[in-house]
Motif scaffolding. Structure first.
Motif, PDB file in Angstrom:
ATOM      1  N   VAL A 163      39.462  36.950  44.615  1.00  0.00           N
ATOM      2  CA  VAL A 163      39.685  35.807  45.386  1.00  0.00           C
ATOM      3  C   VAL A 163      38.487  35.059  45.828  1.00  0.00           C
ATOM      4  CG1 VAL A 163      41.446  37.164  46.828  1.00  0.00           C
ATOM      5  CG2 VAL A 163      39.074  37.004  47.646  1.00  0.00           C
ATOM      6  N   PRO A 164      38.818  33.562  45.851  1.00  0.00           N
ATOM      7  CA  PRO A 164      37.618  32.873  45.986  1.00  0.00           C
ATOM      8  C   PRO A 164      36.607  33.344  46.995  1.00  0.00           C
ATOM      9  CG  PRO A 164      39.622  31.516  45.657  1.00  0.00           C
ATOM     10  CD  PRO A 164      39.941  32.841  46.012  1.00  0.00           C
ATOM     11  N   GLY A 165      35.528  33.337  46.719  1.00  0.00           N
ATOM     12  CA  GLY A 165      34.247  33.622  47.527  1.00  0.00           C
ATOM     13  C   GLY A 165      33.848  35.253  47.496  1.00  0.00           C
ATOM     14  N   ALA A 166      34.863  35.823  46.611  1.00  0.00           N
ATOM     15  CA  ALA A 166      34.519  37.162  46.728  1.00  0.00           C
ATOM     16  C   ALA A 166      33.413  37.730  45.519  1.00  0.00           C
ATOM     17  CB  ALA A 166      35.757  38.154  45.865  1.00  0.00           C
ATOM     18  N   VAL A 167      32.975  36.726  44.632  1.00  0.00           N
ATOM     19  CA  VAL A 167      31.908  37.056  43.623  1.00  0.00           C
ATOM     20  C   VAL A 167      30.983  35.695  43.862  1.00  0.00           C
ATOM     21  CG1 VAL A 167      31.478  37.436  41.258  1.00  0.00           C
ATOM     22  CG2 VAL A 167      33.595  38.395  42.150  1.00  0.00           C
ATOM     23  N   SER A 168      29.651  36.112  43.768  1.00  0.00           N
ATOM     24  CA  SER A 168      28.612  34.842  43.775  1.00  0.00           C
ATOM     25  C   SER A 168      27.976  35.009  42.459  1.00  0.00           C
ATOM     26  CB  SER A 168      27.690  35.025  44.890  1.00  0.00           C
ATOM     27  OG  SER A 168      27.005  36.210  44.951  1.00  0.00           O
ATOM     28  N   LEU A 207      28.829  43.538  36.689  1.00  0.00           N
ATOM     29  CA  LEU A 207      29.651  43.377  37.743  1.00  0.00           C
ATOM     30  C   LEU A 207      30.852  44.416  37.629  1.00  0.00           C
ATOM     31  CD1 LEU A 207      31.165  41.711  40.113  1.00  0.00           C
ATOM     32  CD2 LEU A 207      31.611  40.038  38.313  1.00  0.00           C
ATOM     33  N   THR A 208      31.378  44.754  38.569  1.00  0.00           N
ATOM     34  CA  THR A 208      32.835  45.602  38.283  1.00  0.00           C
ATOM     35  C   THR A 208      33.412  45.085  39.592  1.00  0.00           C
ATOM     36  OG1 THR A 208      31.716  47.647  37.200  1.00  0.00           O
ATOM     37  CG2 THR A 208      33.761  47.898  38.302  1.00  0.00           C
ATOM     38  N   ILE A 209      34.697  44.907  39.370  1.00  0.00           N
ATOM     39  CA  ILE A 209      35.567  44.213  40.357  1.00  0.00           C
ATOM     40  C   ILE A 209      36.936  44.487  40.263  1.00  0.00           C
ATOM     41  CG2 ILE A 209      35.526  41.904  39.764  1.00  0.00           C
ATOM     42  CD1 ILE A 209      35.832  41.207  42.760  1.00  0.00           C
ATOM     43  N   TYR A 256      31.685  32.956  37.723  1.00  0.00           N
ATOM     44  CA  TYR A 256      32.549  32.009  36.784  1.00  0.00           C
ATOM     45  C   TYR A 256      33.210  32.879  35.857  1.00  0.00           C
ATOM     46  CZ  TYR A 256      29.145  28.771  38.350  1.00  0.00           C
ATOM     47  OH  TYR A 256      28.141  27.674  39.017  1.00  0.00           O
ATOM     48  N   VAL A 257      32.845  34.064  35.612  1.00  0.00           N
ATOM     49  CA  VAL A 257      33.697  35.030  34.865  1.00  0.00           C
ATOM     50  C   VAL A 257      34.979  35.368  35.814  1.00  0.00           C
ATOM     51  CG1 VAL A 257      33.701  37.288  33.764  1.00  0.00           C
ATOM     52  CG2 VAL A 257      31.654  35.832  33.735  1.00  0.00           C
ATOM     53  N   ALA A 258      34.551  35.847  36.691  1.00  0.00           N
ATOM     54  CA  ALA A 258      35.839  36.112  37.773  1.00  0.00           C
ATOM     55  C   ALA A 258      36.761  35.124  37.724  1.00  0.00           C
ATOM     56  CB  ALA A 258      35.448  36.916  39.018  1.00  0.00           C
ATOM     57  N   ALA A 259      36.142  34.037  38.231  1.00  0.00           N
ATOM     58  CA  ALA A 259      37.045  32.774  38.202  1.00  0.00           C
ATOM     59  C   ALA A 259      38.012  32.465  37.116  1.00  0.00           C
ATOM     60  CB  ALA A 259      36.097  31.473  38.419  1.00  0.00           C
ATOM     61  N   MET A 260      37.590  32.901  35.923  1.00  0.00           N
ATOM     62  CA  MET A 260      38.472  32.455  34.954  1.00  0.00           C
ATOM     63  C   MET A 260      39.518  33.475  34.725  1.00  0.00           C
ATOM     64  SD  MET A 260      38.400  30.065  32.820  1.00  0.00           S
ATOM     65  CE  MET A 260      39.906  29.824  32.045  1.00  0.00           C
ATOM     66  N   ASP A 299      38.362  25.760  42.190  1.00  0.00           N
ATOM     67  CA  ASP A 299      39.057  26.358  43.304  1.00  0.00           C
ATOM     68  C   ASP A 299      38.489  27.999  43.777  1.00  0.00           C
ATOM     69  OD1 ASP A 299      40.693  24.129  43.501  1.00  0.00           O
ATOM     70  OD2 ASP A 299      42.212  25.255  42.476  1.00  0.00           O
ATOM     71  N   PHE A 300      37.879  28.376  42.676  1.00  0.00           N
ATOM     72  CA  PHE A 300      36.989  29.591  42.823  1.00  0.00           C
ATOM     73  C   PHE A 300      35.591  29.754  43.025  1.00  0.00           C
ATOM     74  CE2 PHE A 300      35.496  34.001  42.098  1.00  0.00           C
ATOM     75  CZ  PHE A 300      36.636  34.778  42.223  1.00  0.00           C
ATOM     76  N   VAL A 301      34.940  29.032  42.272  1.00  0.00           N
ATOM     77  CA  VAL A 301      33.527  28.778  42.555  1.00  0.00           C
ATOM     78  C   VAL A 301      33.000  27.779  43.572  1.00  0.00           C
ATOM     79  CG1 VAL A 301      31.321  28.311  41.334  1.00  0.00           C
ATOM     80  CG2 VAL A 301      33.030  29.432  40.267  1.00  0.00           C
TER      81      VAL A 301
END
Length: 390
Positions: free
Chosen positions: A89-94, A81-83, A99-103, A168-170
């Protein structure tokens, strides 16, 4: 070493990091999954829980970047994953990457600077088994990223950031238990955690002549599909109707009869949800007392009672789970119950050491007879919480 174990090995992670970045990682960090001995669906009701950290863990090799990009490779899924951090932002990654992006998002939302990070991760925590692979991933990424950027914080504060990431993110409205024990686990101990006062108390697990057996029923464990959120909403509704801040308050007045309180709720579903939460809080304290006295028979009875409550009042079990609990509790275990949020996942049992293999054989035979997938099983000992490995 199993294939899953090898995915979390420092050597493999370092090698994969060099392959991804052409440089060495700045460190390797790990955080464990967990088993909850007792105290289910109480943490988001300001209640009591008694989990312990597992030896199974998620490990990450990580290094800083200066281009405001998050790049993550999972050895388990063989995906990358590269972002851009500005796009977190919430919903940007599934999927696992959320979980990584959320942290990373949660750390930045808390005002802590992160200018980019490369991560290679691997896990030995069984996926979808109710052993909190998500919290292990969040906490491993959290402690790695925080240390890389010089952010020091108490373990419980990191656990709260991880909970916020998942909430809030996941989009999973979990309580604090999973992240707490992933950060605060201790070898040889469970942790009695009061989610109202945020007070952790180590509880020695000296099970003379007994072991904790974990059976992965292989029934898919999915919590973001609405059922978990529905249970949480039902508890909030019941508390509001009863004029309470949380259902934990029903454990504060020993003079009050639970049945009398429940007559104020006209909805049978809410009655059963409340009854589970209140009686489960009591069972947590009773289990701590029984374990302290070495009374494994009573502790086992409390595990059985917890399962019955989760099956009948909270309605979070499935046939595979109920069959495993029935076989375990009737064929030599002191007691057994579903662990985790429910709707699949694992069953834990307190069993005499000489009964471990016979019980695994019995469950495997029972599953074959019922046409279920073959379960897996292992004995679990409490392990350390999140930490730097190298």
């Amino acid at each position: 070493m199993t294939g899953a174990d090898s995915m979390a090995s420092p050597e493999l992670l370092s090698s994969a990091f060099r392959e991804l970045t052409a440089g060495a990682p700045e460190g390797i960090w790990a955080a464990p999954g967990r088993v909850n001995l007792i105290g289910e669906h109480t943490d988001y009701n300001d209640g009591l829980v008694l989990p312990f950290a597992l030896p199974h863990h998620t490990a990450v090799a990580a290094g800083r970047r200066d281009d405001s990009v998050l790049r993550v490779r999972s050895l388990n899924s063989a995906e990358t994953l590269t972002i851009a951090l500005e796009d977190l932002v919430p919903g940007a990654v599934s999927g696992w990457g959320s979980y990584v992006a959320a942290m990373v998002w949660s750390l930045r939302e808390s005002g802590r600077s992160v200018s980019g990070v490369d991560i290679v991760l691997g896990t030995s925590v069984p996926q979808g088994a109710g052993l909190s692979s998500s919290a292990a991933l969040e906490c491993a990424v959290g402690i790695a990223t925080a240390e890389l950027y010089g952010h020091q914080m108490p373990p419980l504060e990191m656990a709260k950031l991880a909970q916020r990431a998942e909430n809030d993110f996941v989009g999973m409205p979990c309580g604090l238990m999973d992240q707490m024990i992933s950060m605060l686990g201790q070898p040889g101990h469970a942790v009695l955690f009061d989610t109202r006062t945020l007070t952790p108390s180590p509880v020695p697990l000296a099970l003379a002549g007994a072991q904790i057996l974990v059976v992965d029923t292989r029934a898919p464990h999915r919590l973001v599909d609405g059922e978990y959120a529905a249970r949480r909403a039902q508890c909030a509704t019941a508390a509001q109707l009863l004029g309470l801040t949380s259902l934990r308050e029903l454990n504060d007045d020993d003079a009050a009869s639970l049945d009398q309180v429940l007559t104020a709720l006209e909805d049978d579903v809410l009655v059963r949800r409340v009854r589970h939460v209140v009686t489960e809080n009591r069972r947590v304290l009773q289990t701590v007392d029984a374990l302290g006295r070495g009374d494994l028979a009573t502790a086992g009875e409390l595990l059985n009672a917890s399962h019955q409550s989760l099956r009948d009042d909270y309605e979070v079990t499935v046939p595979e789970v109920d069959l495993a609990q029935e076989v375990l509790s009737s064929s030599g275990a002191y007691g057994a119950r579903i662990t985790g949020g429910g709707f699949g996942g694992c069953v834990i049992a307190l069993v005499p050491e000489d009964a471990v293999q016979p019980l695994i054989t019995d469950i495997t035979a029972a599953y074959a007879g019922a046409g279920f997938s073959t379960p897996t099983a292992f004995t679990a000992e409490p392990a350390a919480g999140a930490r730097r490995v190298s």
